[in-house]
Write a protein that holds these residues in place. Structure first.
Motif, PDB file in Angstrom:
ATOM      1  N   ASP A  44      16.911  18.520  20.306  1.00  0.00           N
ATOM      2  CA  ASP A  44      16.641  19.613  21.228  1.00  0.00           C
ATOM      3  C   ASP A  44      16.089  19.058  22.547  1.00  0.00           C
ATOM      4  O   ASP A  44      15.377  18.058  22.551  1.00  0.00           O
ATOM      5  CB  ASP A  44      15.626  20.571  20.593  1.00  0.00           C
ATOM      6  N   THR A  45      16.404  19.720  23.644  1.00  0.00           N
ATOM      7  CA  THR A  45      15.965  19.236  24.953  1.00  0.00           C
ATOM      8  C   THR A  45      14.453  19.262  25.121  1.00  0.00           C
ATOM      9  O   THR A  45      13.923  18.583  26.008  1.00  0.00           O
ATOM     10  CB  THR A  45      16.612  20.044  26.096  1.00  0.00           C
ATOM     11  N   SER A  46      13.740  19.995  24.292  1.00  0.00           N
ATOM     12  CA  SER A  46      12.282  20.033  24.375  1.00  0.00           C
ATOM     13  C   SER A  46      11.622  18.925  23.543  1.00  0.00           C
ATOM     14  O   SER A  46      10.420  18.706  23.636  1.00  0.00           O
ATOM     15  CB  SER A  46      11.758  21.397  23.920  1.00  0.00           C
ATOM     16  N   ASP A  47      12.403  18.229  22.752  1.00  0.00           N
ATOM     17  CA  ASP A  47      11.899  17.137  21.919  1.00  0.00           C
ATOM     18  C   ASP A  47      11.635  15.903  22.793  1.00  0.00           C
ATOM     19  O   ASP A  47      12.468  15.556  23.633  1.00  0.00           O
ATOM     20  CB  ASP A  47      12.950  16.810  20.849  1.00  0.00           C
ATOM     21  N   TYR A  50      14.389  13.343  23.429  1.00  0.00           N
ATOM     22  CA  TYR A  50      15.467  13.664  24.359  1.00  0.00           C
ATOM     23  C   TYR A  50      15.343  12.828  25.635  1.00  0.00           C
ATOM     24  O   TYR A  50      16.316  12.262  26.103  1.00  0.00           O
ATOM     25  CB  TYR A  50      15.456  15.156  24.687  1.00  0.00           C
ATOM     26  N   LYS A  51      14.142  12.719  26.183  1.00  0.00           N
ATOM     27  CA  LYS A  51      13.925  11.926  27.390  1.00  0.00           C
ATOM     28  C   LYS A  51      14.237  10.446  27.118  1.00  0.00           C
ATOM     29  O   LYS A  51      14.811   9.764  27.954  1.00  0.00           O
ATOM     30  CB  LYS A  51      12.502  12.069  27.905  1.00  0.00           C
ATOM     31  N   TYR A  52      13.872   9.962  25.947  1.00  0.00           N
ATOM     32  CA  TYR A  52      14.174   8.583  25.570  1.00  0.00           C
ATOM     33  C   TYR A  52      15.690   8.346  25.603  1.00  0.00           C
ATOM     34  O   TYR A  52      16.155   7.352  26.155  1.00  0.00           O
ATOM     35  CB  TYR A  52      13.621   8.275  24.176  1.00  0.00           C
ATOM     36  N   TYR A  53      16.448   9.263  25.014  1.00  0.00           N
ATOM     37  CA  TYR A  53      17.906   9.122  25.010  1.00  0.00           C
ATOM     38  C   TYR A  53      18.475   9.147  26.424  1.00  0.00           C
ATOM     39  O   TYR A  53      19.350   8.355  26.757  1.00  0.00           O
ATOM     40  CB  TYR A  53      18.556  10.216  24.157  1.00  0.00           C
TER      41      TYR A  53
END
Length: 63
Positions: A44-47, A50-53
């Protein structure tokens, strides 16, 4: 007519997890293993992952 399946035997280094794997996808000249691809698609974009990916995908360069 018989079909012969060719099995890949070369390990490639994933740009996300830095591990060598047999299966995955190529994005331009970069390789993303099946495990990381599956995790990215299901994150999910809030996880925070997500930023790491997103940061790891910034290393992808066009050929």
């Amino acid at each position: 007519m018989d079909t012969v399946a060719v099995q890949k035997t070369t390990l490639e280094k994933c740009i996300v997890c830095d591990e060598k794997k047999l299966t995955g996808i190529h994005l331009f000249t970069s390789f993303i293993c099946s495990d990381c691809e599956r995790d990215m698609v299901n994150t999910d974009t809030s996880d925070p992952k997500y930023k790491y990916y997103i940061d790891r995908l910034k290393s992808v360069k066009r050929s």
